[in-house]
Enzyme design. Structure first.
Site, mmCIF file in Angstrom:
data_model
loop_
_atom_site.group_PDB
_atom_site.id
_atom_site.type_symbol
_atom_site.label_atom_id
_atom_site.label_comp_id
_atom_site.label_asym_id
_atom_site.label_seq_id
_atom_site.Cartn_x
_atom_site.Cartn_y
_atom_site.Cartn_z
ATOM 1 N N ARG A 1 0.825 -1.203 0.000
ATOM 2 C CA ARG A 1 0.000 0.000 0.000
ATOM 3 C C ARG A 1 0.867 1.265 0.000
ATOM 4 N NH1 ARG A 1 -3.994 2.550 4.201
ATOM 5 N NH2 ARG A 1 -5.440 3.491 2.722
ATOM 6 N N HIS B 1 0.464 4.653 -2.410
ATOM 7 C CA HIS B 1 0.268 6.008 -1.886
ATOM 8 C C HIS B 1 1.425 6.920 -2.256
ATOM 9 C CE1 HIS B 1 -3.080 5.456 1.299
ATOM 10 N NE2 HIS B 1 -3.257 4.643 0.299
ATOM 11 N N ASP B 2 2.638 6.400 -2.208
ATOM 12 C CA ASP B 2 3.773 7.243 -2.573
ATOM 13 C C ASP B 2 3.642 7.688 -4.029
ATOM 14 O OD1 ASP B 2 6.222 8.600 -2.382
ATOM 15 O OD2 ASP B 2 7.245 6.907 -3.330
ATOM 16 N N GLY C 1 4.162 11.615 -7.442
ATOM 17 C CA GLY C 1 4.950 10.593 -8.126
ATOM 18 C C GLY C 1 5.744 9.739 -7.157
ATOM 19 N N ASP D 1 8.410 9.195 -5.377
ATOM 20 C CA ASP D 1 9.589 9.971 -4.982
ATOM 21 C C ASP D 1 9.843 9.893 -3.484
ATOM 22 O OD1 ASP D 1 7.509 11.438 -3.971
ATOM 23 O OD2 ASP D 1 8.365 13.386 -4.517
ATOM 24 N N ASN E 1 -3.768 8.488 7.467
ATOM 25 C CA ASN E 1 -2.587 8.134 8.275
ATOM 26 C C ASN E 1 -2.786 6.943 9.213
ATOM 27 O OD1 ASN E 1 -4.128 9.178 10.396
ATOM 28 N ND2 ASN E 1 -3.311 11.222 10.036
ATOM 29 N N HIS F 1 -5.694 -5.434 -3.120
ATOM 30 C CA HIS F 1 -6.580 -5.704 -1.985
ATOM 31 C C HIS F 1 -6.775 -7.203 -1.734
ATOM 32 C CE1 HIS F 1 -8.345 -1.380 -2.346
ATOM 33 N NE2 HIS F 1 -7.177 -1.407 -1.733
ATOM 34 N N THR F 2 -6.003 -8.025 -2.402
ATOM 35 C CA THR F 2 -5.946 -9.437 -2.022
ATOM 36 C C THR F 2 -5.142 -9.597 -0.724
ATOM 37 O OG1 THR F 2 -5.249 -11.653 -2.711
ATOM 38 C CG2 THR F 2 -3.897 -9.852 -3.473
HETATM 39 C C1 HEM Z 1 -8.339 1.997 -6.525
HETATM 40 C C2 HEM Z 1 -8.285 2.829 -5.529
HETATM 41 C C3 HEM Z 1 -7.975 2.417 -4.119
HETATM 42 C C4 HEM Z 1 -8.696 2.761 -3.030
HETATM 43 C C5 HEM Z 1 -9.943 3.625 -2.984
HETATM 44 C C6 HEM Z 1 -8.068 2.128 -1.896
HETATM 45 C C7 HEM Z 1 -8.492 2.254 -0.585
HETATM 46 C C8 HEM Z 1 -7.995 1.544 0.481
HETATM 47 C C9 HEM Z 1 -8.478 1.646 1.833
HETATM 48 C C10 HEM Z 1 -9.585 2.570 2.299
HETATM 49 C C11 HEM Z 1 -7.786 0.759 2.588
HETATM 50 C C12 HEM Z 1 -7.972 0.432 4.060
HETATM 51 C C13 HEM Z 1 -7.407 1.483 4.952
HETATM 52 C C14 HEM Z 1 -7.788 1.190 6.362
HETATM 53 O O1 HEM Z 1 -8.930 1.456 6.736
HETATM 54 O O2 HEM Z 1 -6.956 0.638 7.116
HETATM 55 C C15 HEM Z 1 -6.857 0.098 1.709
HETATM 56 C C16 HEM Z 1 -5.987 -0.873 2.105
HETATM 57 C C17 HEM Z 1 -5.045 -1.446 1.281
HETATM 58 N N1 HEM Z 1 -4.778 -1.073 -0.019
HETATM 59 FE FE1 HEM Z 1 -5.912 0.109 -1.176
HETATM 60 N N2 HEM Z 1 -6.995 1.419 -2.316
HETATM 61 C C18 HEM Z 1 -6.886 1.566 -3.673
HETATM 62 C C19 HEM Z 1 -5.900 1.040 -4.475
HETATM 63 C C20 HEM Z 1 -4.868 0.264 -4.015
HETATM 64 C C21 HEM Z 1 -3.738 -0.141 -4.819
HETATM 65 C C22 HEM Z 1 -3.504 0.282 -6.260
HETATM 66 C C23 HEM Z 1 -2.951 -0.936 -4.028
HETATM 67 C C24 HEM Z 1 -1.650 -1.602 -4.361
HETATM 68 C C25 HEM Z 1 -1.331 -2.072 -5.546
HETATM 69 C C26 HEM Z 1 -3.604 -1.016 -2.747
HETATM 70 C C27 HEM Z 1 -3.150 -1.771 -1.697
HETATM 71 C C28 HEM Z 1 -3.756 -1.849 -0.465
HETATM 72 C C29 HEM Z 1 -3.354 -2.794 0.574
HETATM 73 C C30 HEM Z 1 -2.289 -3.864 0.457
HETATM 74 C C31 HEM Z 1 -4.163 -2.526 1.680
HETATM 75 C C32 HEM Z 1 -4.112 -3.218 3.047
HETATM 76 C C33 HEM Z 1 -3.206 -2.425 3.959
HETATM 77 C C34 HEM Z 1 -2.989 -3.079 5.316
HETATM 78 O O3 HEM Z 1 -3.426 -4.191 5.572
HETATM 79 O O4 HEM Z 1 -2.334 -2.420 6.158
HETATM 80 N N3 HEM Z 1 -4.739 -0.263 -2.767
HETATM 81 N N4 HEM Z 1 -6.995 0.607 0.432
HETATM 82 C C1 LIG Z 2 -4.555 11.867 10.657
HETATM 83 O O1 LIG Z 2 -5.626 12.255 9.807
HETATM 84 C C2 LIG Z 2 -6.707 12.862 10.475
HETATM 85 C C3 LIG Z 2 -7.797 13.140 9.464
HETATM 86 O O2 LIG Z 2 -8.337 11.956 8.996
HETATM 87 C C4 LIG Z 2 -6.227 14.149 11.136
HETATM 88 O O3 LIG Z 2 -7.293 14.742 11.871
HETATM 89 C C5 LIG Z 2 -5.076 13.844 12.075
HETATM 90 O O4 LIG Z 2 -4.535 15.044 12.563
HETATM 91 C C6 LIG Z 2 -3.981 13.074 11.366
HETATM 92 N N1 LIG Z 2 -2.962 12.623 12.307
HETATM 93 C C7 LIG Z 2 -1.813 13.250 12.471
HETATM 94 C C8 LIG Z 2 -0.829 12.624 13.401
HETATM 95 O O5 LIG Z 2 -1.534 14.265 11.853
#
Ligand code: HEM
Ligand SMILES: *[C@@H]1O[C@H](CO)[C@@H](O)[C@H](O)[C@H]1NC(C)=O
Ligand SMILES: *[C@@H]1O[C@H](CO)[C@@H](O)[C@H](O)[C@H]1NC(C)=O
Ligand SMILES: *[C@@H]1O[C@H](CO)[C@@H](O)[C@H](O)[C@H]1NC(C)=O
Ligand SMILES: *[C@@H]1O[C@H](CO)[C@@H](O)[C@H](O)[C@H]1NC(C)=O
Ligand SMILES: *[C@@H]1O[C@H](CO)[C@@H](O)[C@H](O)[C@H]1NC(C)=O
Length: 316
Positions: free
Chosen positions: A62, A66-67, A72, A74, A94, A191-192
């Protein structure tokens, strides 16, 4: 004779696209002369960390996404906030991007082996490949040669797609970074692996007019996330084999068991549904398309005028 004219607006759009994801000269053999042991040092660090903490693979995968989506690929996500600046890692999602220490450990070892050579951005890209392979997913050659940015701003994380986004918004968000509809569906297969907190999906559970969610599945999710839930750590795994990289995520979407509204929405849109079906049916196809799309994700916004950070959390 037909006259072909390109409107100024289209020309502008073309130019902007070129600027926003310029093709950088990355290479598979970038460190072969300067740091031949780079990838094995990173692999050992990732392996060791994943044994100590099984959450590490999902988090590092993940992290790469995000990076790359903000400024980009970076390593802007790794920079710490300073008294003058709130950095990306302290921006809105975060709660869940973690395990930065693993990248920092790899960096410390690389600084000993080949000082000021391997960028933090390249470490993230290699780590993301390694965690997928370690979870029994595909392997690919990571292109390298990124440099690290010097800027990281918390407010820019607003540009990450949301788990409540519809498919049109997701497609646009990926297109802005030079990624196609196929890339969107393939990369969502990330998300697997991993876990989600209730806040990322519970709103849809209490929406009785959302017909896309399997009703038994919704009942299970509601049990995990009661309305007056006080446990900030509560949530659900993203697929039933959350430590194994496979195509189960797509199979579940075809059954209405996608955890996020954004994932499930891809099965209600004619542009994405056939691709979801093809990955649900054919895991090999998913693996090869995922690998190809990860290489493309790694090309987003690559900088050649940045620096090689000595420590990933601070600029030199
Ligand atoms: C398509 C748009 C995407 C959205 C809207 C999205 C959104 C999210 C959200 C909301 C979470 C859970 C955060 C939480 O509540 O802890 C998550 C987890 C995750 N995402 Fe995505 N994601 C997207 C694309 C991706 C992509 C492209 C990847 C990697 C190729 C990715 C990899 C992951 C992984 C591995 C997790 C699990 C993280 C963990 O278990 O700590 N996601 N994502
Ligand atoms: C994490 O994000 C939330 C908003 O979802 C923000 O209110 C909070 O300040 C952030 N945490 C830190 C450590 O900046
Ligand atoms: C392995 O990981 C553990 C836990 O993060 C850490 O304490 C240890 O130093 C690591 N060992 C190596 C050789 O990286
Ligand atoms: C973030 O804040 C800066 C000022 O600190 C501003 O220039 C920039 O436009 C903001 N970016 C977004 C995406 O809101
Ligand atoms: C998708 O979401 C965006 C932003 O919330 C909204 O403007 C748009 O109307 C939605 N599109 C569809 C087809 O629902
Ligand atoms: C509830 O689901 C319907 C149908 O999918 C959707 O149009 C609506 O936006 C959803 N409402 C909320 C608050 O999510």
């Amino acid at each position: 004779m037909a006259k072909i004219s390109i409107s100024p607006i289209i020309t502008l759009v073309l130019i902007l696209n070129v600027v926003s994801y310029s093709e950088a000269a990355l290479g598979a053999h970038y460190y072969d002369q300067t740091c031949p042991q780079a990838e094995s040092i990173i692999y050992q660090t990732i392996c060791n960390a994943s044994i100590y903490d099984p959450k590490v693979p999902a988090r590092l995968l993940r992290m790469f996404f995000h990076d790359c989506f903000i400024r980009g690929c970076d390593a802007s996500l790794l920079l710490d906030s300073t008294p003058e600046n709130k950095a990306e890692k302290d921006g809105p999602p975060n709660i869940s991007v973690r395990s930065f220490y693993v990248i920092e450990n790899a960096k410390a070892k690389l600084e000993k082996a080949c000082p000021r050579t391997v960028s933090c951005a390249d470490i993230i890209a290699i780590a993301a490949r390694d965690v997928v392979a370690l979870s029994q997913g595909p392997w690919w050659h990571v292109l390298k040669g990124r440099t690290d940015g010097r800027v990281s701003k918390a407010n820019e994380t607003i540009d990450l797609p949301s788990p409540f986004s519809n498919t049109t918004t997701l497609i646009q968000s990926f297109a802005k970074r030079g990624l196609t509809v196929k890339d969107l569906v393939a990369l969502s297969g990330g998300h697997t692996l991993g876990f989600s907190h209730c806040s990322s999906f519970s709103a849809r559970l209490h929406n009785i007019s959302d017909p896309s969610i399997n009703s038994k599945f919704a009942i299970n999710l509601k049990k995990k996330c009661p309305i007056h839930n006080k446990d900030r750590n509560a949530g659900e795994f993203l697929d039933s084999t959350s430590a194994r990289f496979d195509n189960d995520y797509y199979k579940r979407i075809t059954m209405g068991k996608g955890v996020f509204g954004s994932d499930q929405a891809m099965y209600g849109d004619t542009r994405t549904k056939p691709i979801v079906d093809s990955f649900a049916k054919d895991e090999k196809l998913f693996f090869s398309e995922f690998a190809a799309s990860m290489v493309k994700l790694g090309n987003v916004g690559v900088k050649e005028d940045g620096e090689i950070r000595v420590k990933c959390s601070i600029v030199n």
